[in-house]
Motif scaffolding. Structure first.
Motif, PDB file in Angstrom:
ATOM      1  N   GLY A 139      31.238  45.449  92.637  1.00  0.00           N
ATOM      2  CA  GLY A 139      30.909  45.912  91.306  1.00  0.00           C
ATOM      3  C   GLY A 139      31.843  45.305  90.286  1.00  0.00           C
ATOM      4  O   GLY A 139      32.768  44.563  90.621  1.00  0.00           O
ATOM      5  N   VAL A 140      31.592  45.634  89.038  1.00  0.00           N
ATOM      6  CA  VAL A 140      32.404  45.107  87.925  1.00  0.00           C
ATOM      7  C   VAL A 140      33.188  46.265  87.320  1.00  0.00           C
ATOM      8  O   VAL A 140      32.620  47.299  86.951  1.00  0.00           O
ATOM      9  N   VAL A 141      34.508  46.096  87.240  1.00  0.00           N
ATOM     10  CA  VAL A 141      35.396  47.132  86.707  1.00  0.00           C
ATOM     11  C   VAL A 141      36.004  46.641  85.398  1.00  0.00           C
ATOM     12  O   VAL A 141      36.605  45.556  85.355  1.00  0.00           O
ATOM     13  N   LEU A 142      35.849  47.437  84.335  1.00  0.00           N
ATOM     14  CA  LEU A 142      36.496  47.145  83.061  1.00  0.00           C
ATOM     15  C   LEU A 142      37.826  47.886  83.027  1.00  0.00           C
ATOM     16  O   LEU A 142      37.866  49.116  83.078  1.00  0.00           O
ATOM     17  N   VAL A 143      38.939  47.166  82.987  1.00  0.00           N
ATOM     18  CA  VAL A 143      40.282  47.747  82.958  1.00  0.00           C
ATOM     19  C   VAL A 143      40.808  47.640  81.525  1.00  0.00           C
ATOM     20  O   VAL A 143      40.999  46.533  81.007  1.00  0.00           O
ATOM     21  N   VAL A 144      41.045  48.803  80.898  1.00  0.00           N
ATOM     22  CA  VAL A 144      41.519  48.845  79.510  1.00  0.00           C
ATOM     23  C   VAL A 144      42.904  49.466  79.499  1.00  0.00           C
ATOM     24  O   VAL A 144      43.061  50.671  79.722  1.00  0.00           O
ATOM     25  N   ASP A 145      43.932  48.656  79.249  1.00  0.00           N
ATOM     26  CA  ASP A 145      45.314  49.144  79.238  1.00  0.00           C
ATOM     27  C   ASP A 145      46.162  48.193  78.401  1.00  0.00           C
ATOM     28  O   ASP A 145      46.001  46.963  78.501  1.00  0.00           O
ATOM     29  N   GLY A 181      37.263  43.154  96.442  1.00  0.00           N
ATOM     30  CA  GLY A 181      35.904  42.689  96.261  1.00  0.00           C
ATOM     31  C   GLY A 181      35.288  43.013  94.913  1.00  0.00           C
ATOM     32  O   GLY A 181      34.092  42.778  94.703  1.00  0.00           O
ATOM     33  N   TYR A 182      36.056  43.542  93.986  1.00  0.00           N
ATOM     34  CA  TYR A 182      35.525  43.868  92.662  1.00  0.00           C
ATOM     35  C   TYR A 182      35.797  42.737  91.679  1.00  0.00           C
ATOM     36  O   TYR A 182      36.823  42.044  91.775  1.00  0.00           O
ATOM     37  N   LYS A 183      34.900  42.571  90.723  1.00  0.00           N
ATOM     38  CA  LYS A 183      35.143  41.664  89.610  1.00  0.00           C
ATOM     39  C   LYS A 183      35.752  42.489  88.480  1.00  0.00           C
ATOM     40  O   LYS A 183      35.277  43.585  88.173  1.00  0.00           O
ATOM     41  N   VAL A 184      36.818  41.983  87.860  1.00  0.00           N
ATOM     42  CA  VAL A 184      37.565  42.759  86.864  1.00  0.00           C
ATOM     43  C   VAL A 184      37.482  42.084  85.508  1.00  0.00           C
ATOM     44  O   VAL A 184      37.665  40.863  85.378  1.00  0.00           O
ATOM     45  N   ILE A 185      37.203  42.902  84.473  1.00  0.00           N
ATOM     46  CA  ILE A 185      37.260  42.472  83.072  1.00  0.00           C
ATOM     47  C   ILE A 185      38.434  43.196  82.438  1.00  0.00           C
ATOM     48  O   ILE A 185      38.520  44.424  82.497  1.00  0.00           O
ATOM     49  N   GLU A 186      39.367  42.449  81.841  1.00  0.00           N
ATOM     50  CA  GLU A 186      40.561  43.055  81.254  1.00  0.00           C
ATOM     51  C   GLU A 186      40.420  43.180  79.744  1.00  0.00           C
ATOM     52  O   GLU A 186      39.815  42.329  79.082  1.00  0.00           O
ATOM     53  N   ALA A 187      41.020  44.277  79.199  1.00  0.00           N
ATOM     54  CA  ALA A 187      41.061  44.494  77.750  1.00  0.00           C
ATOM     55  C   ALA A 187      42.440  45.009  77.391  1.00  0.00           C
ATOM     56  O   ALA A 187      43.013  45.847  78.099  1.00  0.00           O
ATOM     57  N   ILE A 188      43.002  44.519  76.267  1.00  0.00           N
ATOM     58  CA  ILE A 188      44.409  44.760  75.945  1.00  0.00           C
ATOM     59  C   ILE A 188      44.647  46.056  75.155  1.00  0.00           C
ATOM     60  O   ILE A 188      45.783  46.502  75.036  1.00  0.00           O
ATOM     61  N   ASP A 247      39.705  46.385  71.778  1.00  0.00           N
ATOM     62  CA  ASP A 247      39.285  45.274  72.621  1.00  0.00           C
ATOM     63  C   ASP A 247      38.440  45.780  73.796  1.00  0.00           C
ATOM     64  O   ASP A 247      37.450  45.154  74.196  1.00  0.00           O
ATOM     65  N   GLY A 248      38.822  46.967  74.338  1.00  0.00           N
ATOM     66  CA  GLY A 248      38.086  47.520  75.466  1.00  0.00           C
ATOM     67  C   GLY A 248      36.667  47.926  75.090  1.00  0.00           C
ATOM     68  O   GLY A 248      35.725  47.660  75.846  1.00  0.00           O
ATOM     69  N   PHE A 249      36.499  48.572  73.927  1.00  0.00           N
ATOM     70  CA  PHE A 249      35.163  48.969  73.522  1.00  0.00           C
ATOM     71  C   PHE A 249      34.294  47.744  73.231  1.00  0.00           C
ATOM     72  O   PHE A 249      33.108  47.692  73.570  1.00  0.00           O
ATOM     73  N   GLY A 250      34.913  46.714  72.628  1.00  0.00           N
ATOM     74  CA  GLY A 250      34.173  45.472  72.380  1.00  0.00           C
ATOM     75  C   GLY A 250      33.723  44.822  73.665  1.00  0.00           C
ATOM     76  O   GLY A 250      32.585  44.347  73.782  1.00  0.00           O
ATOM     77  N   ALA A 251      34.630  44.814  74.693  1.00  0.00           N
ATOM     78  CA  ALA A 251      34.273  44.228  75.990  1.00  0.00           C
ATOM     79  C   ALA A 251      33.149  45.023  76.644  1.00  0.00           C
ATOM     80  O   ALA A 251      32.252  44.451  77.285  1.00  0.00           O
ATOM     81  N   PHE A 252      33.181  46.332  76.480  1.00  0.00           N
ATOM     82  CA  PHE A 252      32.126  47.156  77.066  1.00  0.00           C
ATOM     83  C   PHE A 252      30.770  46.843  76.423  1.00  0.00           C
ATOM     84  O   PHE A 252      29.750  46.740  77.118  1.00  0.00           O
ATOM     85  N   VAL A 253      30.764  46.695  75.098  1.00  0.00           N
ATOM     86  CA  VAL A 253      29.506  46.401  74.405  1.00  0.00           C
ATOM     87  C   VAL A 253      28.952  45.054  74.869  1.00  0.00           C
ATOM     88  O   VAL A 253      27.748  44.899  75.100  1.00  0.00           O
ATOM     89  N   ARG A 254      29.826  44.065  75.040  1.00  0.00           N
ATOM     90  CA  ARG A 254      29.390  42.724  75.432  1.00  0.00           C
ATOM     91  C   ARG A 254      28.876  42.692  76.872  1.00  0.00           C
ATOM     92  O   ARG A 254      27.932  41.973  77.187  1.00  0.00           O
ATOM     93  N   HIS A 255      29.524  43.454  77.777  1.00  0.00           N
ATOM     94  CA  HIS A 255      29.188  43.375  79.210  1.00  0.00           C
ATOM     95  C   HIS A 255      28.563  44.672  79.727  1.00  0.00           C
ATOM     96  O   HIS A 255      28.612  44.938  80.936  1.00  0.00           O
ATOM     97  N   ARG A 256      27.988  45.418  78.828  1.00  0.00           N
ATOM     98  CA  ARG A 256      27.478  46.741  79.180  1.00  0.00           C
ATOM     99  C   ARG A 256      26.512  46.707  80.370  1.00  0.00           C
ATOM    100  O   ARG A 256      26.569  47.564  81.253  1.00  0.00           O
ATOM    101  N   SER A 257      25.667  45.738  80.437  1.00  0.00           N
ATOM    102  CA  SER A 257      24.629  45.694  81.480  1.00  0.00           C
ATOM    103  C   SER A 257      25.190  45.430  82.868  1.00  0.00           C
ATOM    104  O   SER A 257      24.547  45.739  83.872  1.00  0.00           O
ATOM    105  N   SER A 258      26.397  44.869  82.950  1.00  0.00           N
ATOM    106  CA  SER A 258      26.945  44.519  84.260  1.00  0.00           C
ATOM    107  C   SER A 258      28.115  45.405  84.697  1.00  0.00           C
ATOM    108  O   SER A 258      28.506  45.378  85.868  1.00  0.00           O
TER     109      SER A 258
END
Length: 591
Positions: free
Chosen positions: A463-469, A486-493, A497-508
């Motif tokens: 799965g895809v995990v959005l890490v916001v920290d 085995g997870y794919k990670v999207i980082e936000a600073i 930035d985290g909410f923006g990343a969520f909006v962009r990659h919401r479907s995945s």
């Protein structure tokens, strides 16, 4: 009262009439000469009777005037008092009288209490105070206590509670009650109650207690800084050795294991600090009490001055307990600090003892309700001890400020014992020191069965995990650890930035790991925005604060889970998998 009883006007008049009838009969039955003499006697007696009647009536009017004056005086005192005074009829549980002070302090009219009775009073009590106030009131109405006999000394019942005012705020009251009058069968007829508003006093007490806690916490923090510095030095040293020995895999691995061990020790100290401040989360687990006490012993020893000796008496082969080890250490710190400050500057000792005890649910009233095996943590001091009056005051939340020494309050330990379905028992006598016993349930046989082994790690992309920290180190560790699983990670600073990343990659995105405290936009704000867009995507909140404190604003809003920092990669994976519905035994997902 004596004149009124013996020489009342009715009694004098009745006596006169009887005498008159008797002498009239004599007059008719005997000759006229003797009758004239007797008639003269009747006239004289009548005059004396009238004189006595007038004198008696005057004394009675004087008595009634004095009684009326006393009644008016008592009523005026009650109506001028700022204390809420009332009289309750035991049979009907109705208010017979309520003075006007109730309107000044609570906003309600006396008539509202008179019409509504005790139910009106109960309906405005604070929910936390209602059970014990209602229980004590019912005991007073049923029995009234007090010593038997005509010269009985009525028992005065005291308690502290909060009442909701007409202005929708709670105020603190200290109440005193006693039986005012009794029936012929000796049962209570009327109850007199006087309640004083102590809200302002309570505020001063809270401020004083907080100041004392901050002082104690500051002293402890200075001592713990020494231990943390030693741990940090170990981490720094082993890090350097690891780099130097990078060609020697075995020695580098030893250095890394030492670093991990040091981090664990530092984590325990941080959690104990949170527990000491009353902000640690409760995590019930099974552990050996003696081992946990030995691990926390350096912290206890750091608290003790040189004039106090610490003695350990730990029973071997104790069963495991079902409790939160950090809360148990917190309770121990409270008990030790109370004992230490009770001893004061004199020479003394504190004994920490553990042993097993079995309860049947009967016997001593204090132990009723306890059933089965309980492990006892006992703290005994050689201080001056407490009187029975002081010992009974332990149930007061602000008992600690009356105690010789400050401590952190035995009521706190009592609350911890209650959360663990256990008991705090205190025993003391002047000159014989104090014994505090904290009973906690032993782990049941079923609970001692080993948990199922953890499922093997997922080796494919799960799965895809959005890490916001906002902390780069935490993002890097979580990214690598989740990636290895085995997870794919999207980082936000940060939050924005985290909410923006969520909006962009919401479907995945499969799950979001979200820090609570960040610049520009906090975690709770990010959660609410994400939840509006996609409530089906699980969000896991991370924080160094306790779960109850960190998630208070998000209670009931669909938060998937909570992770307490610092957390290991293993813990993080377990929570992520459980939030996503994958196999992960033991993950602390929020209810």
């Amino acid at each position: 009262m004596k004149i009124r009883t013996i020489a009342s006007p009715a009694a004098v008049l009745g006596l006169f009439i009887l005498n008159f009838l008797f002498l009239a009969w004599v007059l008719l039955a005997r000759n006229l000469e003797i009758g004239s003499l007797l008639f003269t006697g009747v006239i004289v007696q009548a005059m004396l009777g009238m004189l006595l009647y007038n004198r008696s009536a005057a004394r009675i009017r004087e008595y009634d005037h004095s009684l009326d004056h006393s009644e008016r005086y008592i009523q005026d005192v009650a109506e001028l008092s700022m204390d809420v005074q009332s009289i309750i009829e035991a049979k009907t549980q109705k208010y017979l009288y309520m003075n006007p002070a109730v309107t000044k302090v609570l906003g309600y009219k006396p008539e509202e209490f008179v019409e509504g009775g005790l139910e009106f009073f109960y309906n405005h009590l604070h929910p936390e105070d209602l059970p014990h106030v209602k229980r004590d009131m019912e005991r007073m109405l049923d029995h009234g206590f007090g010593s038997p006999g005509p010269n009985r000394e009525e028992f005065i019942q005291e308690e502290i509670y909060r009442v909701k005012t007409k202005w929708d705020e709670y105020r603190w009251f200290r109440s005193r009650r006693m039986v005012f009058t009794r029936n012929l069968d000796d049962s209570p007829k009327d109850i007199l109650s006087v309640a004083r508003d102590i809200t302002e006093q309570r505020g001063f007490e809270i401020a004083l207690v907080q100041a004392q806690e901050f002082e104690s916490l500051g002293n402890l923090a200075r001592r713990l800084a020494h231990d943390l510095n030693n741990i940090l030095m170990g981490i720094q040293g082993y890090s350097e050795l690891g780099v130097e020995n990078r060609e020697d895999t075995r020695r580098m691995e030893e250095s890394l294991l030492k670093i991990r061990e040091s981090v664990g020790r530092a984590t325990d100290i941080c959690r104990q600090m949170l527990a000491f401040a009353g902000r640690g989360r409760v995590q019930i687990t099974r552990f050996q009490l003696n081992e946990s006490l030995r691990e926390g012993l350096p912290l206890v020893e750091n608290l003790l001055p040189e004039n106090i000796q610490l003695v350990l008496d730990l029973e071997s082969d104790l069963p495991k307990v079902s409790a939160d080890p950090n809360q148990v250490r917190y309770a121990l710190l409270n008990l030790v600090v109370n004992a230490m400050e009770t001893i004061g500057a004199r020479e003394g000792d504190i004994t920490i003892r553990t042993y097993l005890r079995q309860f049947t649910g009967e016997g001593d009233p204090e132990h009723r309700g306890l059933l089965g095996d309980f492990v006892c943590l006992e703290v005994r001091d050689s201080g001056p001890g407490m009187s029975e009056e002081t010992l009974n005051g332990i149930s007061d939340p602000f008992f600690r400020i009356k105690h010789p020494g400050r401590g952190l309050g035995l009521l706190t330990v009592k609350g911890i014992a209650s959360e663990h379905h256990g008991l705090l028992q205190t025993e003391s006598e002047p000159g014989k020191g104090t014994i505090c016993r904290f009973y906690m349930p032993a782990a049941t046989r079923d609970a001692l069965v080993d948990e199922k082994p953890e499922a093997p790690p997922i080796t494919v992309e799960a799965g895809v995990v959005l890490v916001v920290d906002d902390e780069p180190t935490i993002r890097a560790i979580l990214s690598q650890g989740l990636g290895n699983a085995g997870y794919k990670v999207i980082e936000a600073i940060d939050g924005v930035d985290g909410f923006g990343a969520f909006v962009r990659h919401r479907s995945s995105i499969s799950v979001v790991l979200l820090d609570l405290t960040m610049p520009r936009m906090n975690g709770d704000e990010v959660f609410e925005e994400i939840h509006k867009l996609a409530p089906e995507i699980p969000v896991i909140l991370m924080s160094g604060y306790s779960q109850s404190e960190a998630t208070a604003a998000l209670a009931g809003k669909g938060l998937a889970a909570f992770l307490s920092k610092p957390c290991s990669i293993k813990e993080t994976l377990a929570v992520v998998r459980k939030a996503m519905g994958q196999t992960a035994p033991g993950a602390p997902v929020m209810p």
